[in-house]
Scaffold this motif. Structure first.
Motif, mmCIF file in Angstrom:
data_model
loop_
_atom_site.group_PDB
_atom_site.id
_atom_site.type_symbol
_atom_site.label_atom_id
_atom_site.label_comp_id
_atom_site.label_asym_id
_atom_site.label_seq_id
_atom_site.Cartn_x
_atom_site.Cartn_y
_atom_site.Cartn_z
ATOM 1 N N GLY A 139 0.848 -1.180 0.000
ATOM 2 C CA GLY A 139 0.000 0.000 0.000
ATOM 3 C C GLY A 139 0.884 1.230 0.000
ATOM 4 N N VAL A 167 -5.340 1.752 7.552
ATOM 5 C CA VAL A 167 -5.963 1.689 6.238
ATOM 6 C C VAL A 167 -6.892 2.896 6.092
ATOM 7 N N VAL A 170 -9.494 1.412 0.420
ATOM 8 C CA VAL A 170 -9.264 0.150 -0.288
ATOM 9 C C VAL A 170 -10.007 0.240 -1.616
ATOM 10 N N LEU A 177 -4.257 0.220 -2.193
ATOM 11 C CA LEU A 177 -4.443 0.312 -0.759
ATOM 12 C C LEU A 177 -3.784 1.604 -0.302
#
Length: 186
Positions: A139, A167, A170, A177
């Motif tokens: 990511g 995170v 997504v 990511l």
């Protein structure tokens, strides 16, 4: 262009007979910095290249690689999915990665925005930092999410550092990511 149907009728007929998604087998004949040539079992020889089949670097596997030799070697047998007929080079564009499930999709199934992950810094780029959060799954931590203070990525983290990220987005369609190091401190 390597010639029209009148110059290579057998090759044109073969390539035009292929259908998107069809499975083709062959042998890797050459590794180049831009991809891999494959001599197809059922195909004719190519007038210039060492194979009628061609796999670009991104179509070799799902993870980011530095060179084709990270995935295949000359003489290796491969089964690939046919993507398209490249009429300019008179070759069958193939995908080796299509033969395996996309690990990103399975990984994304268990993710939620706000989730903390432990990862390892793999690459520093002008727009941020790439972090591997699972085997072959990376990511991006964009610069604004790297730290509260301004600076170069190398002032904050280094390749190989283990960091906790959060995170922030997504995207299954784009296989992306988005992560935050800054939010991981809270």
């Amino acid at each position: 262009m390597l010639g029209g149907p009148s110059e290579n009728p057998e090759l044109w007929a073969f390539l035009q007979s292929l259908r998107c998604g069809e499975l083709l087998s062959g042998t890797v004949t050459a590794l180049e910095r831009f991809g891999v040539f494959v001599a197809l079992d059922d195909g004719p020889e190519h007038p210039v290249f060492p194979g009628v089949g061609f796999i670009t670097i991104p179509e070799l596997c799902w993870r980011r690689i530095e060179a084709a030799s990270d995935v295949v070697h000359v003489g290796q047998r491969v089964s690939c999915e046919f993507l398209q007929f490249d009429t300019w080079n008179l070759e069958a564009r193939l995908s080796l990665r299509a033969m395996r499930p996309d690990p990103f999709q399975a990984f994304a199934d268990g993710l939620v925005v706000g989730q903390k992950l432990l990862g390892q810094v793999t690459k520093l780029v002008p727009i941020g930092v790439f972090v591997e959060v699972a085997d072959g799954i990376e990511g991006l931590v964009p610069l604004p999410e790297l730290a509260y203070r301004h600076g170069e990525p190398s002032d904050i983290v280094h390749v190989g550092d283990a960091i906790t990220v959060v995170v922030t987005e997504v995207s299954r369609e784009r296989r992306r990511l988005a992560l935050s190091l800054r939010q991981g401190f809270s």
